[in-house]
Design an enzyme around this catalytic site. Structure first.
Site, PDB file in Angstrom:
ATOM      1  N   GLU A  74       0.818  -1.211   0.000  1.00  0.00           N
ATOM      2  CA  GLU A  74       0.000   0.000   0.000  1.00  0.00           C
ATOM      3  C   GLU A  74       0.854   1.265   0.000  1.00  0.00           C
ATOM      4  OE1 GLU A  74      -3.206   2.731   0.335  1.00  0.00           O
ATOM      5  OE2 GLU A  74      -2.932   0.734  -0.533  1.00  0.00           O
ATOM      6  N   HIS A  77       2.660   2.100  -3.301  1.00  0.00           N
ATOM      7  CA  HIS A  77       1.681   2.686  -4.226  1.00  0.00           C
ATOM      8  C   HIS A  77       1.458   4.165  -3.905  1.00  0.00           C
ATOM      9  CE1 HIS A  77      -2.731   3.260  -5.462  1.00  0.00           C
ATOM     10  NE2 HIS A  77      -2.014   3.306  -6.567  1.00  0.00           N
ATOM     11  N   HIS A 139     -11.955   5.499  -7.919  1.00  0.00           N
ATOM     12  CA  HIS A 139     -10.513   5.711  -7.797  1.00  0.00           C
ATOM     13  C   HIS A 139      -9.772   5.074  -8.974  1.00  0.00           C
ATOM     14  CE1 HIS A 139      -6.880   6.808  -5.849  1.00  0.00           C
ATOM     15  NE2 HIS A 139      -6.538   5.603  -5.457  1.00  0.00           N
ATOM     16  N   HIS A 249     -19.594  -8.244 -17.400  1.00  0.00           N
ATOM     17  CA  HIS A 249     -18.275  -7.839 -17.898  1.00  0.00           C
ATOM     18  C   HIS A 249     -17.910  -8.629 -19.155  1.00  0.00           C
ATOM     19  CE1 HIS A 249     -14.369  -6.017 -17.747  1.00  0.00           C
ATOM     20  NE2 HIS A 249     -13.741  -7.159 -17.561  1.00  0.00           N
ATOM     21  N   HIS A 306      -3.614  -7.832 -17.024  1.00  0.00           N
ATOM     22  CA  HIS A 306      -4.929  -7.528 -17.593  1.00  0.00           C
ATOM     23  C   HIS A 306      -5.296  -6.069 -17.345  1.00  0.00           C
ATOM     24  CE1 HIS A 306      -8.775  -8.438 -19.298  1.00  0.00           C
ATOM     25  NE2 HIS A 306      -9.439  -8.242 -18.173  1.00  0.00           N
TER      26      HIS A 306
END
Length: 353
Positions: A74, A77, A139, A249, A306
Site C-alpha cells: 500500500e 503505491h 478511484h 463484464h 490484464h
C-alpha cells in the site's frame, strides 16, 4: 519538433502506468487496507518495522493487525502516486509560465492537476471508507483518466503532425463511440474488481457450466445497496450477484470487441493500416489475458497484466481519436488558406492537401 514540457509529460505518463499497475497489484494482493489510516501507515510515514513501533501501531489500531507485506504494498503505491502528483503540479506551473507561447496547452495541465487532487481524495476515502466499492471503482477510473489525459498532453506537445487524408465524419464519430465503450468496459472491470467477482465464473466460455447461469442483477448493480461503514475487504455480495457482475463484464467484452474490430476495419480502409494493426494487437492481448484469468484462476501476474492491457487499449483508442481529430482539422484548414497560414505561423506547420 517536440514542444517544451514534452519530456516531463512523457515521464508523468510512464509514472502513471506504474501507479496504475501498482494499484492493481495492491488490490489483487488484498492490501487495500494494508495501512488503516491515510496518508501515513499506523500513524507513521512508512510501515512500522521496529518492535516498539509495531507495538504502538497495535495500540493505535487494535482492530487492524499489521501485516508488513501488505503495508508495504500500500505505501509503495502511495509513494509513487505522491511523486506523480508533484510531477503533474510541475506541468501545471510550466504551462502557466509558458501560456503566452503559441500552441501551449494550458487548460489540459490544469485539468490534470484538478484530477490528481481529486484522486488523492479518493485514495483517502478508499481507506477511510474501508474499500467501499463505489469509491474503489471511482478511484480506478481516476487513475485511467489521469493516464489518458497525460497521454493526450504528450501527443499535443510532441510536435508530430502526420499528413492525413480526409476521414469521413461518421468514422470519427464511430471512433468516439468505441472510446466510450472502452471506458464503460473499464468501469465494469473496476466494479468486478471492487466486488471480488473476477473468479465468480471459473470456466469459459460458459459460467458454472451454463450459458446463462443463475444471476442476481438487482443486487449486483444496486449502488444504494452498498452501505458506508462495513469493511468491504473480500466483498459483501453473495454468489449470484457476483456471477451477474462477471457475466456482464464478459458481455461488455463481446460488445467492445465487435466495435473495435469494426473500427480497425474502417481504419484499414481509410489508409490507417498501422493504427488498425496496433488496435488489433492491443485487443487480442486484452482478450487473451481476460480468458487466461478465468482458465488459470486469476494468477497475480496475469491479473495485473490484464489491468495494464486495459490501459493500453484505452491509450490506443485515445491515439486513434486524436489522429482522426487532426485529420478533421487538417481538412478544415486546407479549405481555408487564412486558417492554414495562421496554424503554420503558430508552429503547427500543417501539411497542405
Amino acid at each position: 519538433m517536440a514542444k517544451p514540457g514534452y519530456r516531463l509529460a512523457l515521464v508523468a505518463t510512464l509514472l502513471t502506468v506504474v501507479v496504475v499497475l501498482l494499484g492493481a497489484y495492491t488490490r489483487l494482493t488484498h492490501a487495500g487496507l494494508g495501512c488503516p489510516d491515510w496518508p501515513g501507515c499506523y500513524g507513521f510515514l512508512s510501515v512500522p518495522m521496529s518492535e516498539d513501533k509495531q507495538h504502538l501501531a497495535a495500540l493505535r489500531f487494535p482492530d487492524a493487525p499489521l501485516e508488513v507485506n501488505k503495508g508495504w504494498n500500500e505505501m509503495v503505491h502511495r509513494y509513487f502516486a505522491g511523486a506523480l502528483g508533484v510531477v503533474i503540479l510541475a506541468l501545471a506551473v510550466q504551462a502557466l509560465r509558458r501560456r503566452a507561447q503559441p500552441d501551449q496547452p494550458v487548460g489540459l495541465p490544469l485539468l490534470l492537476l484538478a484530477v490528481v487532487v481529486t484522486q488523492a481524495a479518493f485514495g483517502m476515502w478508499t481507506v477511510t471508507l474501508q474499500l467501499w466499492p463505489q469509491v474503489v471503482t471511482a478511484h480506478l477510473l481516476g487513475g485511467f483518466t489521469t493516464l489518458s489525459l497525460l497521454f493526450l498532453l504528450c501527443l499535443r506537445l510532441s510536435g508530430h503532425q502526420p499528413a492525413l487524408a480526409p476521414i469521413p465524419a461518421w468514422v470519427r464519430r464511430f471512433a468516439a463511440v468505441a472510446l466510450l465503450a472502452v471506458i464503460a468496459q473499464i468501469t465494469l472491470g473496476g466494479w468486478v474488481s471492487s466486488n471480488y467477482a473476477a473468479v465468480a465464473c471459473t470456466d469459459f466460455p460458459t459460467c458454472h457450466g451454463r450459458w446463462w447461469p443463475d444471476m442476481d442483477f438487482a443486487n449486483a448493480f444496486n449502488l444504494t445497496h452498498h452501505d458506508i461503514g462495513p469493511n468491504y475487504l473480500g466483498g459483501m455480495l453473495y454468489g449470484e450477484a457476483r456471477t451477474a457482475i462477471h457475466v456482464t463484464h464478459r458481455l461488455g467484452a463481446l460488445v467492445v470487441t465487435a466495435l473495435l474490430l469494426a473500427l480497425s476495419w474502417q481504419l484499414w480502409r481509410n489508409g490507417l493500416s498501422r493504427l488498425a494493426g496496433l488496435l488489433l494487437a492491443a485487443l487480442a492481448l486484452q482478450v487473451g489475458l481476460g480468458i487466461s484469468n478465468v482458465l488459470l484462476n486469476l494468477p497475480l501476474a496475469v491479473a495485473v497484466a490484464h489491468n495494464g492491457g486495459g490501459a493500453l487499449l484505452l491509450l490506443v483508442t485515445v491515439l486513434i481519436n486524436h489522429r482522426l481529430y487532426l485529420s478533421r482539422r487538417h481538412a478544415a484548414t486546407a479549405g481555408d488558406p487564412a486558417r492554414s497560414n495562421a496554424n503554420t505561423m503558430g508552429g503547427l506547420d500543417l501539411p497542405r492537401a
